[in-house]
Design a protein around this motif. Structure first.
Motif, short mmCIF file in Angstrom:
data_model
loop_
_atom_site.label_atom_id
_atom_site.label_comp_id
_atom_site.label_asym_id
_atom_site.label_seq_id
_atom_site.Cartn_x
_atom_site.Cartn_y
_atom_site.Cartn_z
N GLU A 68 0.88 -1.18 0.00
CA GLU A 68 0.00 0.00 0.00
C GLU A 68 0.90 1.22 0.00
OE1 GLU A 68 -3.57 0.94 0.24
OE2 GLU A 68 -2.32 2.69 -0.17
N ASP A 119 -2.87 -3.24 -2.66
CA ASP A 119 -3.53 -2.07 -3.23
C ASP A 119 -3.35 -2.14 -4.75
OD1 ASP A 119 -4.58 0.51 -3.60
OD2 ASP A 119 -2.63 1.46 -3.26
N GLY A 155 -3.56 0.72 -7.12
CA GLY A 155 -2.79 1.83 -7.68
C GLY A 155 -1.50 2.03 -6.91
N LYS A 171 -12.04 0.83 -0.05
CA LYS A 171 -11.64 1.86 0.91
C LYS A 171 -12.73 2.92 1.00
CE LYS A 171 -6.81 1.48 -0.48
NZ LYS A 171 -5.77 2.14 -1.27
CA CA Z 1 -2.62 3.46 -3.99
#
Ligand code: CA
Length: 240
Positions: A9, A61, A63, A110
């Motif tokens: 992340e 994650d 991205g 999220k």
């Molecule tokens: Ca990210």
């Protein structure tokens, strides 16, 4: 032995919060902000088979600064079978579905609570360890009793008739109780590969199943909708 988590992340504050919360729960967390960092941690683990440092689960994650989390999931799927949880923002719906179809185990949108994350970790690890005794015995959830080998469902002791397809759909969701199953996976496994685009079949059958199984079909507690992605049977053993 501590359960070791690979956490990828790039949002520093989120990574630190997750790491601290999971460590408080007794997990050991190896946090990385980039694909490169995660890859080298994995390369070390994959090089040292059965090492005590082996990761039990990866939380990834999508991205990331040096690429998309999906490349890591592909790498993991080629070389190991540890469960993978995707954490992503709502707008990543499309890649989320692709990742689930490509072998990720579950996802969280999220922002999510640490309680939710822990539940997903628990489900993924339990499924991974094949410590899933409920599925051969009578499964009891509230007033419901499901016997998979006998293909029987009872509610408050009364037999409920399910059609073959309804039962197959229920059994498929139960086989991954607590985890999301995508529309495509359900259609392919219950109806056949040529039906993967027929999402309306699913909607119809889910409505029927809910009418037969849920206390309030309009507010389902067992057969949960994951909007735009698929369905999830509630976690077995978790309080309703
Ligand atoms: Ca990210």
């Amino acid at each position: 032995m501590k359960i070791r988590i690979l956490l990828v992340e790039d949002d520093l504050s989120l990574r630190e919060v997750l790491k601290q919360s999971l460590e408080l729960e007794g997990f050991s967390v190896d946090g990385h902000s980039t694909l490169a960092g995660a890859r080298s941690a994995l390369a070390q683990q994959l090089g040292a088979m059965r090492s005590p440092d082996t990761f039990s689960i990866a939380i990834v994650d999508l991205g990331l600064p040096d690429g998309d989390g999906s490349t890591l999931i592909r790498l993991l799927r080629e070389r190991s079978n540890i469960p993978v949880l995707v954490i992503s923002a709502r707008e990543d719906d499309h890649s989320k579905i692709n990742l689930l179809d490509a072998g990720a185990d579950d996802y969280l949108v999220k922002p999510f609570s640490i309680g939710e994350l822990k539940a997903r970790i628990r489900v993924a690890i339990r499924r991974q360890s094949k410590d899933n005794p409920g599925l051969t015995d009578d499964i009891r959830i509230g007033a419901l009793e499901i016997n998979l080998p006998r293909r029987q469902v009872k509610r408050s002791g009364e037999r409920i008739h399910l059609t073959r397809t309804e039962f197959n759909l229920l059994a498929r969701l139960l086989s991954q109780a607590g985890q999301v199953v995508t529309h495509r996976q359900l259609l392919s496994d219950v109806w056949g590969a040529e039906y993967v685009e027929h999402v309306h079949y699913l909607r119809l059958y889910m409505t029927q199943l809910r009418a037969k199984l849920e206390n309030d079909p309009a507010a389902p507690e067992l057969l949960l909708t994951e909007t735009g992605v698929g369905y999830r049977f509630c976690e077995l053993g978790a309080p309703l």
